[in-house]
Design a protein around this motif. Structure first.
Motif, short mmCIF file in Angstrom:
data_model
loop_
_atom_site.label_atom_id
_atom_site.label_comp_id
_atom_site.label_asym_id
_atom_site.label_seq_id
_atom_site.Cartn_x
_atom_site.Cartn_y
_atom_site.Cartn_z
N ASP A 57 54.18 30.57 105.30
CA ASP A 57 54.02 31.71 106.20
C ASP A 57 52.70 32.43 105.92
N GLU A 58 51.96 32.72 106.96
CA GLU A 58 50.66 33.39 106.83
C GLU A 58 50.75 34.71 106.08
N SER A 59 51.85 35.43 106.26
CA SER A 59 52.00 36.74 105.60
C SER A 59 52.06 36.61 104.08
N TYR A 60 52.38 35.42 103.61
CA TYR A 60 52.49 35.20 102.17
C TYR A 60 51.32 34.40 101.61
N ALA A 61 50.43 33.93 102.45
CA ALA A 61 49.37 32.99 102.04
C ALA A 61 48.52 33.51 100.89
N LYS A 62 48.10 34.77 100.93
CA LYS A 62 47.24 35.32 99.88
C LYS A 62 47.94 35.28 98.51
N LYS A 63 49.17 35.74 98.47
CA LYS A 63 49.95 35.74 97.22
C LYS A 63 50.23 34.30 96.78
N PHE A 64 50.53 33.43 97.74
CA PHE A 64 50.80 32.03 97.44
C PHE A 64 49.61 31.38 96.74
N TYR A 65 48.43 31.62 97.23
CA TYR A 65 47.24 31.00 96.61
C TYR A 65 46.90 31.64 95.27
N ALA A 66 47.27 32.90 95.07
CA ALA A 66 47.14 33.50 93.73
C ALA A 66 48.09 32.79 92.77
N ASN A 67 49.30 32.49 93.24
CA ASN A 67 50.26 31.74 92.43
C ASN A 67 49.76 30.33 92.14
N LEU A 68 49.07 29.74 93.11
CA LEU A 68 48.49 28.41 92.92
C LEU A 68 47.46 28.44 91.79
N TYR A 116 54.97 22.85 90.02
CA TYR A 116 56.22 23.47 89.56
C TYR A 116 55.99 24.96 89.30
N THR A 117 54.91 25.27 88.62
CA THR A 117 54.61 26.67 88.29
C THR A 117 54.37 27.49 89.55
N LEU A 118 53.58 26.95 90.46
CA LEU A 118 53.34 27.61 91.75
C LEU A 118 54.66 27.91 92.45
N LEU A 119 55.55 26.95 92.47
CA LEU A 119 56.82 27.12 93.17
C LEU A 119 57.75 28.10 92.47
N THR A 120 57.84 28.02 91.15
CA THR A 120 58.75 28.94 90.45
C THR A 120 58.24 30.38 90.52
N ILE A 121 56.93 30.57 90.47
CA ILE A 121 56.39 31.93 90.64
C ILE A 121 56.74 32.44 92.04
N SER A 122 56.62 31.56 93.03
CA SER A 122 56.94 31.94 94.41
C SER A 122 58.42 32.27 94.58
N VAL A 123 59.28 31.53 93.90
CA VAL A 123 60.71 31.86 93.93
C VAL A 123 60.94 33.22 93.27
N ASP A 124 60.27 33.46 92.16
CA ASP A 124 60.42 34.73 91.46
C ASP A 124 60.01 35.90 92.36
N ASP A 125 59.04 35.66 93.25
CA ASP A 125 58.62 36.68 94.21
C ASP A 125 59.62 36.86 95.34
N LEU A 126 60.59 35.96 95.45
CA LEU A 126 61.64 35.97 96.48
C LEU A 126 61.06 36.06 97.89
N ILE A 127 60.02 35.28 98.16
CA ILE A 127 59.41 35.32 99.49
C ILE A 127 60.35 34.78 100.56
N MET A 128 61.33 34.01 100.17
CA MET A 128 62.20 33.35 101.14
C MET A 128 63.46 34.14 101.44
N GLY A 129 63.62 35.26 100.83
CA GLY A 129 64.83 36.06 101.05
C GLY A 129 66.01 35.53 100.25
N THR A 130 67.01 36.35 100.13
CA THR A 130 68.13 36.00 99.25
C THR A 130 69.09 34.97 99.84
N ASP A 131 69.20 34.90 101.17
CA ASP A 131 70.14 33.95 101.77
C ASP A 131 69.77 32.51 101.41
N ALA A 132 68.49 32.18 101.50
CA ALA A 132 68.04 30.82 101.18
C ALA A 132 68.22 30.52 99.70
N VAL A 133 67.96 31.52 98.85
CA VAL A 133 68.13 31.33 97.40
C VAL A 133 69.60 31.17 97.06
#
Length: 182
Positions: free
Chosen positions: A33-44, A69-86
């Motif tokens: 999602d574009e709204s998360y792109a900046k944070k996502f690339y910081a996690n990358l 793996y690190t990029l993805l786990t940091i992104s999960v920690d940020d809960l960008i996907m909302g709690t229902d998906a998690v």
């Protein structure tokens, strides 16, 4: 490090930028999602930094896998996907169903590939500790705003232990190619 045959002084952290380039190539194909792109690339950047500095002794492909793996786990920690998906992550992971959010799908695929990079018992432990981490991340979100009694110190300590993936990172040291007998 003497008994492993690794010379710490001889390790260079991705001097040609191969890991960084490859992780960016892979991530650029993902539906983020574009709204998360900046944070996502910081996690990358964080993921690549951890992989190439702490695991420079491992093959490039392993470093790429750890960075993702690190990029993805940091992104999960940020809960960008909302709690229902998690909330559905573990059930869907165990049943082989597609995840409800692309980040969780990429994490499930990354976990499924762990045996390609690490010995069987290590791969299983990495998956297990990651599932606990995802579950604890959700639990922490549900506890937000709830006061914890001062006598609940053991609960807080237990929660803190489960709130990270340190165990996974300890297993990343002993990759399958470099240490086939571990």
């Amino acid at each position: 490090m003497k008994c492993t045959g690794i010379s710490i002084r001889g390790i260079q952290c991705d001097p040609e930028g191969i890991v960084d380039r490859r992780v960016r190539e892979i991530a650029s194909t993902w539906d983020i999602d574009e709204s998360y792109a900046k944070k996502f690339y910081a996690n990358l950047v964080a993921g690549v930094g951890i992989a190439v500095s702490a695991y420079a002794h491992t093959p490039i492909a392993t470093q790429i896998h750890i960075a993702i793996y690190t990029l993805l786990t940091i992104s999960v920690d940020d809960l960008i996907m909302g709690t229902d998906a998690v909330e559905e992550f573990m059930t869907r992971l165990y049943s082989g169903q597609p995840q409800m959010h692309p980040i969780l799908q990429y994490l499930a695929e990354n976990l499924a590939a762990m045996p390609n990079f690490f010995p069987p018992d290590a791969a299983k432990a990495i998956v297990a500790t990651t599932v606990i981490f995802v579950n604890q991340t959700l639990f922490d979100k549900k506890l937000e705003g709830i006061a914890i009694h001062e006598d609940a110190r053991q609960f807080v300590e237990s929660k803190r232990i489960k709130n990270g993936v340190a165990e996974a990172y300890s297993f990343f040291i002993w990759d399958k190619e470099t240490f086939p007998d571990v």
